[in-house]
Design an enzyme around this catalytic site. Structure first.
Site, mmCIF file in Angstrom:
data_model
loop_
_atom_site.group_PDB
_atom_site.id
_atom_site.type_symbol
_atom_site.label_atom_id
_atom_site.label_comp_id
_atom_site.label_asym_id
_atom_site.label_seq_id
_atom_site.Cartn_x
_atom_site.Cartn_y
_atom_site.Cartn_z
ATOM 1 N N GLU A 195 -3.081 -34.490 -27.631
ATOM 2 C CA GLU A 195 -3.596 -33.620 -26.572
ATOM 3 C C GLU A 195 -2.784 -33.877 -25.303
ATOM 4 O O GLU A 195 -2.501 -35.039 -24.998
ATOM 5 C CB GLU A 195 -5.071 -33.906 -26.284
ATOM 6 N N GLY A 241 -8.093 -42.366 -20.879
ATOM 7 C CA GLY A 241 -9.167 -43.261 -21.291
ATOM 8 C C GLY A 241 -9.271 -43.402 -22.799
ATOM 9 O O GLY A 241 -9.259 -44.498 -23.342
ATOM 10 N N ALA A 242 -9.368 -42.272 -23.483
ATOM 11 C CA ALA A 242 -9.516 -42.284 -24.930
ATOM 12 C C ALA A 242 -9.327 -40.868 -25.458
ATOM 13 O O ALA A 242 -9.278 -39.925 -24.683
ATOM 14 C CB ALA A 242 -10.901 -42.793 -25.314
ATOM 15 N N GLU A 287 -16.342 -39.688 -26.460
ATOM 16 C CA GLU A 287 -15.440 -39.280 -27.549
ATOM 17 C C GLU A 287 -16.239 -38.905 -28.794
ATOM 18 O O GLU A 287 -15.900 -37.956 -29.499
ATOM 19 C CB GLU A 287 -14.428 -40.376 -27.872
HETATM 20 N N1 TRP Z 1 -9.634 -35.397 -24.459
HETATM 21 C C1 TRP Z 1 -9.567 -36.714 -23.874
HETATM 22 C C2 TRP Z 1 -10.945 -37.038 -23.373
HETATM 23 O O1 TRP Z 1 -11.634 -36.366 -22.773
HETATM 24 C C3 TRP Z 1 -8.600 -36.791 -22.743
HETATM 25 C C4 TRP Z 1 -7.248 -37.294 -23.081
HETATM 26 C C5 TRP Z 1 -6.944 -38.421 -23.712
HETATM 27 C C6 TRP Z 1 -6.012 -36.729 -22.736
HETATM 28 N N2 TRP Z 1 -5.605 -38.586 -23.763
HETATM 29 C C7 TRP Z 1 -5.005 -37.566 -23.186
HETATM 30 C C8 TRP Z 1 -5.646 -35.596 -22.073
HETATM 31 C C9 TRP Z 1 -3.672 -37.308 -22.986
HETATM 32 C C10 TRP Z 1 -4.307 -35.315 -21.889
HETATM 33 C C11 TRP Z 1 -3.324 -36.154 -22.342
HETATM 34 O O2 TRP Z 1 -11.538 -37.986 -23.558
HETATM 35 ZN ZN ZN Z 2 -13.278 -35.580 -23.106
#
Ligand code: TRP
Ligand code: ZN
Length: 869
Positions: free
Chosen positions: A121, A261-262, A298
């Protein structure tokens, strides 16, 4: 070539889709080979070219239906294939080669420590192979990973393990299949040697789910809290939302190198180790609660994000705002609802309001994006959650859950839009959300101005509320919003709560403000009331009502809503800072309002106030929190006045603070609400007492007696903020004990970066060469450089420009190694319009220097362009 913006209005469904992917990955830290076999389907009749996203790898070969194919063009970002002669269904096979160990961007496939992992992502999958890398292309994934068994005993990917085997050359392989259709951003792969914590969860329908948490070898004793948190999250989502887990296995891997974060990859979450690892000696109470909430966040994405994903990235808040709302509710149900609310509102009022006032202002559903990574913002996440919360406030829990059920039923397995969500809520509740929808398209922070009148003879009370949203950098015209205003009235003399009665009789406590100006009338109001407005922060707005100090103090003692109580004291603190900053600027003596000081003493003595709330109420707002009440910020003045407020309270209340300090001692460390609250209160007291004649002694003994990181860190913070004689010794002791542990050292780095010392920049610069520091590790960078730039405003905004110059030097390096992290770090520098001319000129100079780089990443480009306009 200048990066190009994408617009929400230009969305078009893809001409082709990919239904099925088979990834064959020959993994190696220095040279990984990926063969991707795609089953492609033409969706738009007559579509002739297929453009697949991809960059940052070696492209080795392309086959169509098993035969080498040469009718393509390759550019910096994509492969454009001529498919005019192909049928509506065909198979592509793409071979690429990558170098994970050299990938410092931490997007795509990269090395973290001794292991290898992915982050896809938002648009990282395209750094692994060519693909329709967009969230509305949902495919079934099968992944075969082959790698050295000695180096990578665990080979993980999404879904279920369906086959495995060994090769003669010391390599082994594992094949995974994910039965759920998903977009490419949810793909994940992890390889490495780990310690594994195993458990299981029985879902409400009786299915058994294997739970696995993978951590670096030697860290097993720090994985237990994450596992317990995961089980609590799974249970809660069944009970409150009726949502159950859907695979037979749920894996979490903790890695040290991670940009955020994750990540909620289907069945295989990858986490920043900061949000997994905890034991009392290394993690603070705050860390424990953050871990629980990120694990839950998550997990909750499995429904709000994975089963129902986003049609396009402009819809990001569809999954993030909703999932943040869900994790907030989880924490509120398990711990203290008011404490959670206060914490979230503090973040919103400082960071999000500041973003809305910055060049990066955008609605929770952005209209225009250059680099998607730049839109994982407090606006999309936190304000997005506030918008969901307002829907919840307007509908109530029952109708909201009805709306959720409809939303899930209609959108499961699909890529949806924010409109799909609002529409489901509207139809399930029969509540008109037409005007409410503007919250999705309008940026900026609305300001409510409230006036009131009371007529003793008719016992009628009128509230006049008006709304106004200032133009923002991205949007000049603002419309009236539908704003829920939660209200309570208290008798000025009696302190009694006054029932709300309008011309139709008794009414609820949430007013709907929809026009520019509205008057709300209440009857049978038997005495002059004081309004407690925006209780629970019912809308993300600024509020102004001309309270007298006496009214604020009156409310402080009688208001029932804990959030409002805390909010009253914020108003008092803000006012105290403003008045004294004025005195300071005039060259007058500062003085602390005596009535407020008395009220603080009463609060300290009040045994009916819950310990946790008392700690929050006695916490002096940070400099960055104080700053948000000013259009033009004086960072140096704010630091001086805040210091004055702190010392005034410490001196005037020393006895009481010391009594509370002694009364709130805990036994052996436990992560339970009662003890967390006690530690919080005790450590707030210590932060004041450090500035008294007891400081040296109390802080040293606090440090020595501490059996947990919460207390250890509180002592260190107190010692450095008060610049006690013992500080160097304590800092050195901590360093000697923890220099092998990056996560723990982050606390030490952040502490050093936020020291009040005049030469703090020299300290920070020196620490850049500390053996525990590593510019390629985002956690380290955020702890040292990020904390300096965003949490030490006095030093960062030094009038000689030294803070800006330092940040720019670091950004020049990060621009090449990790643009995503660079673009987060630059935030304090792009908010130049909030500072005086002298500082603005210096900040502009720094931005221009960056703009002149010949390989400026689009992440930085987008923000700098906006800031320099
Ligand atoms: N979707 C992740 C969250 O909300 C966010 C995220 C984690 C993210 N790693 C990333 C977004 C790297 C952009 C790029 O927890
Ligand atoms: Zn998220």
């Amino acid at each position: 070539m200048q990066p190009k913006a994408k617009f929400r209005k230009d969305y078009q469904a893809p001409d082709f889709t990919v239904n099925d992917i088979y990834l064959d990955i020959q993994l190696d830290a220095d040279r990984t080979f990926v063969t991707s076999t795609l089953k492609v389907e033409r969706k738009k009749v007559g579509a002739k070219t297929l453009r697949l996203d991809g960059h940052s790898f070696d492209f080795l070969a392309l086959k169509v239906n098993g035969v080498a194919y040469l009718q393509y063009q390759k550019d910096d970002e994509a492969l454009t294939i001529d498919v005019s002669d192909l049928a509506d269904q065909f198979e592509l096979q793409i071979e690429t080669a990558l170098n994970p160990s050299q990938n410092t961007s931490l997007q795509g496939l990269y090395q973290s420590g001794e292991g290898i992992c992915t982050q896809c992502e938002a648009e990282g999958f395209r750094q692994i192979t060519y693909m329709l890398d967009r969230p509305d292309v949902l495919a079934k994934y099968r992944t075969k990973i082959t790698a050295s068994k000695a180096k990578y005993p665990y080979l993980l990917s999404n879904g279920n393990r369906i086959a495995q085997g060994e090769l003669a050359d010391g390599r082994h392989w594992v094949e995974w299949e994910d039965p759920f259709f998903k977009p490419s951003y949810l793909f994940a792969l992890v390889a490495g040697d780990f310690d594994l914590l195993e458990d299981k969860f029985i879902t409400k329908s009786g299915r058994e789910v294997a739970l696995e948490i993978y951590v670096d070898r030697g860290n097993l004793d720090r994985a237990g809290w994450a596992m317990e948190s995961l089980k609590r999250a799974m249970k809660w989502d069944e009970e409150r939302f009726g949502l159950e887990y859907d695979l037979d296995i749920y894996m979490i891997v903790a890695v040290d190198f991670f940009n955020m974060g994750a990540m909620e990859n289907k069945g295989l979450n990858v986490f920043n180790s900061k949000f997994v690892l905890a034991k009392p000696e290394t993690a603070t109470d705050e860390d424990y609660l953050n871990i629980e909430s990120v694990i839950a966040h998550e997990y909750f994405h499995n429904w709000t994000g994975n089963r129902i994903t986003c049609r396009d990235w402009f819809q990001l808040s569809l999954k993030e705002g909703l999932t943040v709302f869900r994790d907030q509710e989880f924490t509120s149900d398990l711990w203290s609802r008011s404490a959670k609310r206060i914490e979230d509102v503090r973040l919103l009022r400082t960071v999000q309001f500041a973003e809305d006032a910055s060049p990066m202002a955008h609605p929770i559903r952005p209209e225009k994006v250059i680099e998607m990574n730049n839109f994982y913002t407090v606006t999309v996440y936190e304000k997005g959650a506030e918008v969901i919360r307002m829907i919840h406030t307007l509908l109530g829990e029952e109708l909201f859950q009805k709306g959720m059920q409809l939303y899930v039923a209609e959108n499961d397995g699909k890529a949806a839009t924010c409109e799909d969500f609002v529409s489901a809520m509207e139809r399930a509740s029969n509540i008109d959300l037409t005007q409410f929808r503007r919250w999705y398209s309008q940026s900026g922070t609305p300001e409510l101005t409230v006036r009131d009148e009371y007529d003793e003879n008719t016992q009628c009370y009128r509230l006049h509320i008006s709304q106004f949203t200032e133009p923002t950098a991205d949007q000049l015209e603002k419309l009236n919003l539908h704003i829920p205003v939660k209200l309570a009235l208290y008798g000025e003399t009696s302190g009694q709560k006054i029932p709300l009665i309008d011309e139709n009789g008794s009414v609820g406590d949430v007013l709907s403000l929809t026009q520019a100006q509205q008057t709300f009338e209440f009857y049978h109001v038997s005495e002059r009331p004081i309004p407690a407005l925006l209780a629970d922060f019912s809308a993300p707005v600024r509020l102004s009502y001309d309270y007298t100090i006496a009214q604020l103090i009156r409310l402080l003692t009688c208001v029932e809503n804990d959030f409002s109580r805390w909010d009253m004291i914020q108003t008092l603190f803000n006012r105290e800072l403003r008045e004294n900053l004025f005195n300071y600027h005039q060259g007058d003596l500062m003085q602390f309002n005596m009535d407020f000081l008395e009220a603080l003493k009463v609060l300290m003595d009040d045994e009916n106030v819950d310990t946790g709330l008392k700690a929050l109420m006695l916490t002096l707002p940070k400099e960055t929190e104080f700053a948000e009440q000013f259009k033009i910020i004086d960072p140096q003045g704010i630091a001086v006045v805040r210091q004055y407020l702190l010392e005034s309270i410490a001196t005037a209340c020393q006895d009481r603070l010391f009594r509370l300090y002694q009364e709130n001692r805990c036994g052996a460390y436990r992560v339970v609400a009662e003890d967390i609250d006690k530690r919080a209160l005790r450590n707030v007291c210590l932060s004041y007492l450090a500035f008294t004649d007891q400081g040296e002694e109390l802080v040293s003994s606090h440090y020595e007696e501490a059996d947990n990181m919460t207390d250890t860190l509180a002592a260190l913070i107190a010692a450095t903020k008060a610049q006690l004689a013992c500080q160097e010794e304590l800092l050195a002791d901590f360093e000697a004990q923890w220099s092998h542990d990056g996560l723990v050292m982050d606390k030490w780095f952040a502490l050093q970066a936020t020291r009040p010392d005049d030469d703090v920049l020299a300290i920070v610069e020196k620490l850049m060469a500390h053996p525990s520091f590593n510019l390629n590790n985002p956690n380290r960078v955020r702890a040292l450089v990020g904390a300096f730039a965003s949490q030490n405003p006095k030093a960062f905004h030094a009038v000689d420009g030294s803070g800006y110059r330092f940040l720019v030097e670091v950004l020049i390096k990060l621009n090449e190694s990790n643009p995503q992290v660079a673009a987060r770090l630059i935030e304090p520098l792009i908010k130049l319009s909030r500072y005086d001319n002298q500082r603005q000129t210096l900040m502009r100079r720094g931005l221009e220097r960056l703009k002149g780089l010949d390989n400026l990443a689009r992440d930085l480009f987008e923000k700098i362009e906006k800031a320099l306009l």
